[in-house]
Design an enzyme around this catalytic site. Sequence first.
Site, PDB file in Angstrom:
ATOM      1  N   LYS A  22       0.841  -1.189   0.000  1.00  0.00           N
ATOM      2  CA  LYS A  22       0.000   0.000   0.000  1.00  0.00           C
ATOM      3  C   LYS A  22       0.885   1.250   0.000  1.00  0.00           C
ATOM      4  CE  LYS A  22      -3.801  -0.453   2.457  1.00  0.00           C
ATOM      5  NZ  LYS A  22      -4.442  -0.611   3.775  1.00  0.00           N
ATOM      6  N   GLY A  96      -8.210  -6.866   4.346  1.00  0.00           N
ATOM      7  CA  GLY A  96      -9.097  -6.858   5.505  1.00  0.00           C
ATOM      8  C   GLY A  96      -8.584  -7.634   6.707  1.00  0.00           C
ATOM      9  N   MET A  98      -5.832  -6.914   8.572  1.00  0.00           N
ATOM     10  CA  MET A  98      -5.263  -6.076   9.625  1.00  0.00           C
ATOM     11  C   MET A  98      -6.103  -4.809   9.784  1.00  0.00           C
ATOM     12  SD  MET A  98      -1.239  -6.756   8.943  1.00  0.00           S
ATOM     13  CE  MET A  98      -1.368  -6.199   7.270  1.00  0.00           C
ATOM     14  N   HIS A 428      -4.927 -43.752  -0.382  1.00  0.00           N
ATOM     15  CA  HIS A 428      -5.066 -44.476  -1.647  1.00  0.00           C
ATOM     16  C   HIS A 428      -6.101 -43.798  -2.540  1.00  0.00           C
ATOM     17  CE1 HIS A 428      -6.779 -47.668  -4.260  1.00  0.00           C
ATOM     18  NE2 HIS A 428      -5.506 -47.996  -4.393  1.00  0.00           N
ATOM     19  N   SER A 745      15.058 -42.576 -13.909  1.00  0.00           N
ATOM     20  CA  SER A 745      13.781 -41.900 -13.690  1.00  0.00           C
ATOM     21  C   SER A 745      13.560 -41.848 -12.183  1.00  0.00           C
ATOM     22  CB  SER A 745      12.648 -42.658 -14.377  1.00  0.00           C
ATOM     23  OG  SER A 745      11.420 -42.022 -14.084  1.00  0.00           O
ATOM     24  N   CYS A 813       9.183 -39.633 -12.661  1.00  0.00           N
ATOM     25  CA  CYS A 813       7.796 -40.064 -12.719  1.00  0.00           C
ATOM     26  C   CYS A 813       7.308 -39.994 -11.270  1.00  0.00           C
ATOM     27  CB  CYS A 813       7.670 -41.468 -13.284  1.00  0.00           C
ATOM     28  SG  CYS A 813       8.650 -42.707 -12.448  1.00  0.00           S
TER      29      CYS A 813
HETATM   30  P1  ADP Z   1      -7.850  -2.090   3.683  1.00  0.00           P
HETATM   31  O1  ADP Z   1      -6.435  -2.444   3.474  1.00  0.00           O
HETATM   32  O2  ADP Z   1      -8.593  -3.026   4.563  1.00  0.00           O
HETATM   33  O3  ADP Z   1      -8.544  -1.773   2.371  1.00  0.00           O
HETATM   34  P2  ADP Z   1      -7.466   0.719   3.989  1.00  0.00           P
HETATM   35  O4  ADP Z   1      -6.255   1.166   4.721  1.00  0.00           O
HETATM   36  O5  ADP Z   1      -7.373   0.765   2.519  1.00  0.00           O
HETATM   37  O6  ADP Z   1      -7.860  -0.723   4.498  1.00  0.00           O
HETATM   38  O7  ADP Z   1      -8.642   1.654   4.507  1.00  0.00           O
HETATM   39  C1  ADP Z   1      -9.980   1.281   4.693  1.00  0.00           C
HETATM   40  C2  ADP Z   1     -10.926   2.264   3.971  1.00  0.00           C
HETATM   41  O8  ADP Z   1     -10.713   3.588   4.385  1.00  0.00           O
HETATM   42  C3  ADP Z   1     -10.702   2.249   2.478  1.00  0.00           C
HETATM   43  O9  ADP Z   1     -11.927   2.270   1.832  1.00  0.00           O
HETATM   44  C4  ADP Z   1      -9.953   3.506   2.219  1.00  0.00           C
HETATM   45  O10 ADP Z   1     -10.198   3.996   0.951  1.00  0.00           O
HETATM   46  C5  ADP Z   1     -10.461   4.447   3.297  1.00  0.00           C
HETATM   47  N1  ADP Z   1      -9.421   5.429   3.657  1.00  0.00           N
HETATM   48  C6  ADP Z   1      -8.192   5.148   4.097  1.00  0.00           C
HETATM   49  N2  ADP Z   1      -7.477   6.283   4.277  1.00  0.00           N
HETATM   50  C7  ADP Z   1      -8.280   7.291   3.930  1.00  0.00           C
HETATM   51  C8  ADP Z   1      -8.105   8.724   3.880  1.00  0.00           C
HETATM   52  N3  ADP Z   1      -6.954   9.293   4.215  1.00  0.00           N
HETATM   53  N4  ADP Z   1      -9.150   9.473   3.491  1.00  0.00           N
HETATM   54  C9  ADP Z   1     -10.318   8.880   3.147  1.00  0.00           C
HETATM   55  N5  ADP Z   1     -10.546   7.567   3.163  1.00  0.00           N
HETATM   56  C10 ADP Z   1      -9.535   6.774   3.556  1.00  0.00           C
HETATM   57 MG    MG Z   2      -7.877  -0.666   1.014  1.00  0.00          MG
END
Ligand code: ADP
Ligand code: MG
Length: 861
Positions: A22, A96, A98, A428, A745, A813
């Site tokens: 990310k 989703g 973390m 088996h 083989s 094989c």
């Molecule tokens: P995940 O990895 O579970 O998608 P994200 O870190 O992307 O979690 O964030 C969860 C939600 O919050 C996402 O929909 C993201 O677009 C939104 N979000 C995260 N940071 C911001 C921000 N700075 N402003 C507006 N929305 C945000």
């Molecule tokens: Mg996200």
Amino acid sequence: MTKYVYDFAEGSGKLNDLLGGKGGNLAEMARLGLPVPPGFTITTDACRAYLRTGREPYGLADEIGLHLERLERRAGRRLGDLLVSVRSGAKYSMPGMMETILNVGLTDATVAGLAARTGDERFAWDCYRRLVQMFGRTVRNIPAEAFEAAGDESPRELTMRYLRVFRERTGEQFPQDPREQLDQAVRAVFGSWNSERAVLYRRQERIPADLGTAVNVVAMVFGNLGADSGTGVAFTRDPATGERGVYGDYLANAQGEDVVAGIRNTMPLQDLEARDKHSYDELMSIMATLEEHYKDLCDIEFTIERGKLWMLQTRVGKRTAAAAFVIATHLVDEGVIDLDEALTRVNGAQLAQLMFPAFDLSHGARPIAAGVAASPGAAVGAAVFDARRAADADAPVILVRQETNPDDLPGMIAAQGILTSRGGKTSHAAVVARGMGKPCVCGASGLDVDLRTGRFTVDGHVVSEGDVISIDGTSGRVYLGEVPVQPSPVVRHFEGEPAPGSDPLIRAVDRLLTHADKRRRLAVRANADTAEDAARARRLGAQGIGLCRTEHMFLGERRVFVERLILARSAARRDAALADLLPLQRNDFVELFRAMAGLPVTIRLIDPPLHEFLPPLEELAVKVARAEERGENPGHDRELLDAVHRMHEENPMLGLRGVRLGLVVPGLFAMQVRAIAEAAAAVPGARAEIMVPLVGAVQELEAVRDEAQRLLDEIGVDARIGTMIEVPRAALTAGEIARAADFFSFGTNDLTQMGWGFSRDDVEGAFFTRYLDLGIFGVSPFESIDRDGVGRLIRIAVDEGRAARPDLHIGVCGEHGGDPASIRFFAEAGLDYVSCSPFRVPVARLEAGRSAVTAEGSDTR
Ligand code: ADP
Ligand code: MG
Ligand code: MG
């Protein structure tokens, strides 16, 4: 000093190890000049240090302070009036798994400022409410139920109530210092690396446990500021089919989490054009930029704040197997990547998935039981509890057993699928089913199978013989009744049938397979025992047969010949029994050579211990006892029972089998070699290769070879004579053995059993799960070759075998020959070919091509 924090302007996609996917991609977008809210990324280094010691590494707090100041200067506001999100993001996407906390910085004092600045008081309190809720859950572990909306409360009232909940649950005020909020949020995101679901997800996806997550601090932008604001997700192509176009969902007046949470109905992204043409056009142009940059399908999160578009995330998007093939070839057509690169964008597991028939679950079928997904594919049929009845049935059947054994083979061949209540992926049932490309669910321990009454019960359901069931070997699920099945269009195409309706996929698969064939050094053969299998293997692209198991030719009604051989009291009787077997064997080989005319056929001399061909001890003992009770003479059964007793072995896997049998039972191998030679003489163009199993010493091979060569000379046939390398001693003395062998083989199943010293039938259920948990191996060594141990034996044998005999032809094989990860290893180890079950041949061709175009050990996740 270690640098722990990177501004988006300093980072890049090359730093994903440190910044996570990310963070790296946010930096990448910022560098491309795309509208990303300002922010910075705290590295995975910092996370690892925190997880190791339980506190932030020295200097981190100051570094965050510096970057925060920079952010505040750019925004023209201090944290509190400036709000940020605190977002997890590891090297590999863990969607989703973390935590992320939005609106960090809001306090009782700053909420008024936000209301004044935006002129929207409801909005400001709604943001604060979200913060208290997310912060309470993630940072202070307050259960989600504690924060429930009551309906008619205003955002302000709701926030007040949540603040009270927070106080009651934690005994503390909600933190009113923005920086304190930020620090606690960062710690919580670090900690979420080890949350239960994150740990589980990593184990499943084989993501290393020690990478840690980065933390992104991003200035908030608001999609919930009215009708001209909103938030959405988008794909640059259809992740399901790979087709070009605009795919995505948009939600007006909402914050990002609302889209994923599915609280409100989203609208198709296309409809955004009518609402906000300016943002829509900009988004389209950004998506084109991203595709050009990443040269692949991207997925995207964006937010529009009062008509201004902001990019919040992008990554190379996940896709279905079908989409992977279509996208890869489309990108070639668009001139974005070349065919070599396209090959790396797909893999054998995906092709395998495309080759299985699948259930159409759109009608809402509910499973009644689940077991081990042992051999993928969908099968429907009447439950039958006996192999013979299964073989005789006219309608499609599913063979249901507690477990299967070689005697069940005819029933397994006849059945659409196999369901057992015991055994794992290497039982088996599982091994045979995979070899046949037949769906199998095994170890469905919830099933109470009663063979006597012919029914099983599970969870209150009773299934009697004849009741229709559906089993899904891809998911391990079992359904009552008939679930509709869709045959694989890819297989129908391979088999030469027209497959209407899915042309882009078929074209893509053909094109990439053709390219793989052009690039690969590894030849691909098939394991096949019958002419029918051999013909199918050819259609699927096999370049020969790498393993024909002759023991299958001793089953069924031919058992009586083996019984006669075993019971023979004189050389004359033994020779007579063998002489009767000769024409049957010869005929088998003639058919096989015809099916493969011109291509090599490797025939393995008989391998399993002879007592495997006798009826089971218990069955015989009962028969004999009954006969004696009735005062009858058990005769033949008595003789068989004595033989079973006499031949009993404590450890048949390590007993009288393979080459040992050939050296102990006079005439047995000679009969087989004669059958091969006479068959080869009868079929023009036949290319026979004779393979001796279980050799551990060169002397064994020499003894068999001398006799075989004499017979070949006598009949006037040319054939290579080689050996399996499956006993560790053979691998370690390969230099000597190569002097007597035209080819090697690797029998990787036995080499794995004997290399590890465990018997495959016993260990899987007993302790493999524990071993996987302990990380002793990441995947069963029977599924994927153990590179470090068994792989080392293979490398030694290849090196020393080739040193002694440079023209030594070497293959493998055994089941590993069709396993994508193992094929890569075999290519690296310099083998000439792999041999696998016919259905795996296309998978092996693709993987062999892929390993030819990608560097050793390259990351293909
Ligand atoms: P995940 O990895 O579970 O998608 P994200 O870190 O992307 O979690 O964030 C969860 C939600 O919050 C996402 O929909 C993201 O677009 C939104 N979000 C995260 N940071 C911001 C921000 N700075 N402003 C507006 N929305 C945000
Ligand atoms: Mg996200
Ligand atoms: Mg073997």
